[in-house]
Design an enzyme around this catalytic site. Structure first.
Site, PDB file in Angstrom:
ATOM      1  N   GLU A  80      37.993  48.860  43.233  1.00 44.56           N
ATOM      2  CA  GLU A  80      37.858  48.319  41.873  1.00 44.56           C
ATOM      3  C   GLU A  80      38.081  46.797  41.936  1.00 44.56           C
ATOM      4  OE1 GLU A  80      40.050  50.373  38.769  1.00 44.56           O
ATOM      5  OE2 GLU A  80      38.963  49.249  37.230  1.00 44.56           O
ATOM      6  N   HIS A 145      42.240  56.014  42.307  1.00 38.22           N
ATOM      7  CA  HIS A 145      41.768  56.004  40.945  1.00 38.22           C
ATOM      8  C   HIS A 145      40.241  56.125  40.814  1.00 38.22           C
ATOM      9  CE1 HIS A 145      40.852  53.026  37.463  1.00 38.22           C
ATOM     10  NE2 HIS A 145      40.960  54.213  36.948  1.00 38.22           N
ATOM     11  N   ASP A 164      46.405  52.008  43.422  1.00 37.27           N
ATOM     12  CA  ASP A 164      46.797  52.115  42.010  1.00 37.27           C
ATOM     13  C   ASP A 164      47.944  53.105  41.769  1.00 37.27           C
ATOM     14  OD1 ASP A 164      45.013  50.282  40.958  1.00 37.27           O
ATOM     15  OD2 ASP A 164      43.494  51.765  40.457  1.00 37.27           O
ATOM     16  N   HIS A 229      49.888  47.387  42.138  1.00 41.42           N
ATOM     17  CA  HIS A 229      50.297  46.721  40.890  1.00 41.42           C
ATOM     18  C   HIS A 229      51.792  46.919  40.694  1.00 41.42           C
ATOM     19  CE1 HIS A 229      46.192  46.170  39.397  1.00 41.42           C
ATOM     20  NE2 HIS A 229      45.938  47.447  39.562  1.00 41.42           N
TER      21      HIS A 229
HETATM   22 FE1  FEO Z   1      41.620  51.091  39.915  1.00 38.50          FE
HETATM   23 FE2  FEO Z   1      43.926  48.534  39.993  1.00 38.50          FE
HETATM   24  O1  FEO Z   1      42.258  49.364  40.092  1.00 38.50           O
END
Ligand code: FEO
Length: 403
Positions: A80, A145, A164, A229
Site C-alpha cells: 500500500e 491488510h 499494518d 505504524h
Molecule cells: Fe495497508 Fe499502512 O497500509
C-alpha cells in the site's frame, strides 16, 4: 528523529507524520508514523519503504547507520502506498539490493512502478533468508491488510515485523509501548488499537484469527512486535495479540452506541430518554452526533460496544445524508456479532427510519424491530416511549451477550 535501536542490530529508521489528519478518509487526529526497519549484518537488510513524502527523512536515518548502497536485501511486507510510496526512490539508492516480497506484492508493484524484475525474489510462507548472524522467516498474510501482505520474523531477535497488523495511527515521540503508557496512558493505547482495528481491519476478523493461530502453531517466541505504524510492542506484545483475538472473535463491551444526526433537534431530543432507559437497565451508553464527529470515531465506538441504535430524521423520504454515509461505510466493514435498531423523526411522509433498517439488514447483525419514530416534536408520551424503547433494547443487548 534519529534511528532508534529496537533490539540487537535492528533499528527503527522510519518517519513521523505529525500533520496528517485525513488518511484516505480516516480521520487521524493524532497523526501517524511510517515505520521501517534496518538490520545491520553481513547482508544489511531494509524492511519496508515509507510514504513517498517521507523518503528523505527515512533515508537520513539510514545514512546515520550505513551507506544505503551497502544494503543487500529490501524486504517489502506490504505494497500500500503509505509503505511503498518511496519504494522506487529507495531502490535507486540501493543498486545492489534484491527485493523480497510475495508474488502478489511483485505483481502489484509492477503495476505501480517501472523496475528491473531481475532484482525481485518472491517468497512464500516458510521461506527463509540468512543475513549473516540473523535468520529471517517469511509468512504470507493475504488480506492483512492487502492480498500482497506478509510478515517477517527475525528469529534471533524474536521480533515480528508485522506491517499494518498490530499498528496504530498515532504520531508521538514514543517508539515503544512502555514509553507510550508513561507519556499517555493504557486507555489511550487501547483506544488507538481499537481505532485502527475498527477502521482498517474489521472486515478481516476471521483471517486475523486464523493467522494468529498459525503463528502460534509455528512455535516461535515473539518478544517484540514491530508494526509499520505507531509504537513497537516490546513490553507487552501479548496484550495486542490478545486484543486482536478478542476483537476478531467479536467480543465487545456490554454497552450501546447511540449514533445519530438531527435537523431541527427532534431526533436529538429522543437521545436522552433512550439513553436514560438504557442506563436504568445497567447498560452503558455512548453518544456520537455524526456531523460533530469524525466518521472513524463513530466506527471505533460502534466496534467497542455490543449494541447500536441509529437515529435519523427524515429528509426527502430518506435518511439524513450523514446517517446514510455512516451506514454505507459500516456495511463495507462487514461487522458481525452486534445488535442494532433505529429511531428517528419525521414531519409528513416518514421514511428515514425505514431506510435505516433497510441498511442495517444488509449487514450480518441481529436487528431489533420495530424502531421508534416521532412526528415533528417530542411529547411527554413520546418521551416515555423513548425511555421504554431504550430499556427494552438494553435488555436485548444483555441477552445477546449472554447467548
Ligand atoms: Fe495497508 Fe499502512 O497500509
Amino acid at each position: 528523529m534519529e534511528p532508534v535501536k529496537v533490539a540487537g542490530d535492528l533499528y527503527w529508521v522510519g518517519a513521523i507524520d505529525w500533520g496528517i489528519r485525513d488518511f484516505h478518509g480516516y480521520v487521524t487526529k493524532n497523526g501517524t508514523t511510517y515505520n521501517n526497519y534496518l538490520l545491520l549484518d553481513r547482508d544489511v537488510t531494509l524492511f519496508d519503504a515509507v510514504h513517498r513524502d517521507f523518503f528523505h527523512e527515512s533515508l537520513e536515518n539510514i545514512r546515520k547507520l550505513v551507506e544505503p548502497k551497502k544494503i543487500k536485501n529490501f524486504v517489502i511486507n506490504h505494497i500500500e502506498p503509505d509503505h511503498s510510496g518511496a519504494f522506487q526512490a529507495f531502490l535507486r539508492e540501493m543498486p545492489e539490493a534484491k527485493v523480497y516480497l510475495t508474488e502478489r506484492g511483485k505483481r502489484g508493484l509492477q503495476r505501480m512502478f517501472n523496475f528491473d524484475a531481475d532484482r525481485f525474489v518472491t517468497v512464500k510462507t516458510g521461506a527463509t533468508l540468512n543475513t549473516g548472524k540473523y535468520n529471517l522467516l517469511f509468512l504470507e498474510t493475504p488480506m492483512l491488510h492487502w492480498p500482497d501482505s506478509m510478515v517477517t520474523y527475525v528469529r534471533e531477535l524474536k521480533t515480528l515485523i508485522s506491517q499494518d497488523a498490530f499498528g496504530l495511527h498515532f504520531a508521538s515521540t514514543c517508539r515503544f509501548d512502555d514509553q507510550f503508557v508513561v507519556t499517555y496512558s493504557e486507555f489511550e493505547l487501547e483506544d488507538a488499537v481499537y481505532d485502527y482495528y475498527a477502521n482498517i481491519l474489521m472486515p478481516f476478523g476471521n483471517l486475523i484469527k486464523e493467522k494468529i493461530e498459525e503463528i502460534k502453531k509455528l512455535d516461535i517466541d515473539i518478544n517484540i512486535i514491530a508494526p509499520d505504524h505507531g509504537i513497537i510492542w516490546r513490553k507487552n506484545p501479548e496484550k495486542v495479540m490478545s486484543m486482536y483475538m478478542d476483537m476478531a472473535s467479536g467480543k465487545a463491551e456490554c454497552g450501546v452506541l447511540i449514533v445519530y444526526d438531527t435537523m431541527w433537534h427532534s431526533t436529538e431530543r429522543m437521545v436522552f430518554p433512550i439513553m436514560r432507559g438504557i442506563e436504568d437497565e445497567g447498560v452503558n451508553s455512548r453518544v456520537i452526533k455524526l456531523r460533530a464527529s469524525p466518521l472513524s470515531d463513530a466506527i471505533k465506538e460502534f466496534w467497542k460496544l455490543r449494541g447500536m441504535l441509529v437515529g435519523t430524521p427524515t429528509i426527502n423520504n430518506s435518511m439524513f445524508p450523514s446517517v446514510a454515509q455512516f451506514l454505507y461505510h459500516l456495511t463495507g466493514l462487514r461487522p458481525k456479532q452486534r445488535i442494532a435498531g433505529a429511531f428517528g423523526s419525521y414531519g409528513w411522509s416518514g421514511g428515514g427510519v425505514k431506510q435505516a433498517y433497510e441498511f442495517l439488514k444488509r449487514m450480518d447483525l441481529q436487528i431489533v424491530e420495530p424502531g421508534i419514530e416521532i412526528n415533528y416534536g417530542l411529547s411527554l408520551e413520546d418521551e416515555k416511549k423513548c425511555y421504554e424503547f431504550g430499556k427494552s433494547f438494553a435488555k436485548k443487548v444483555r441477552e445477546f451477550g449472554a447467548s
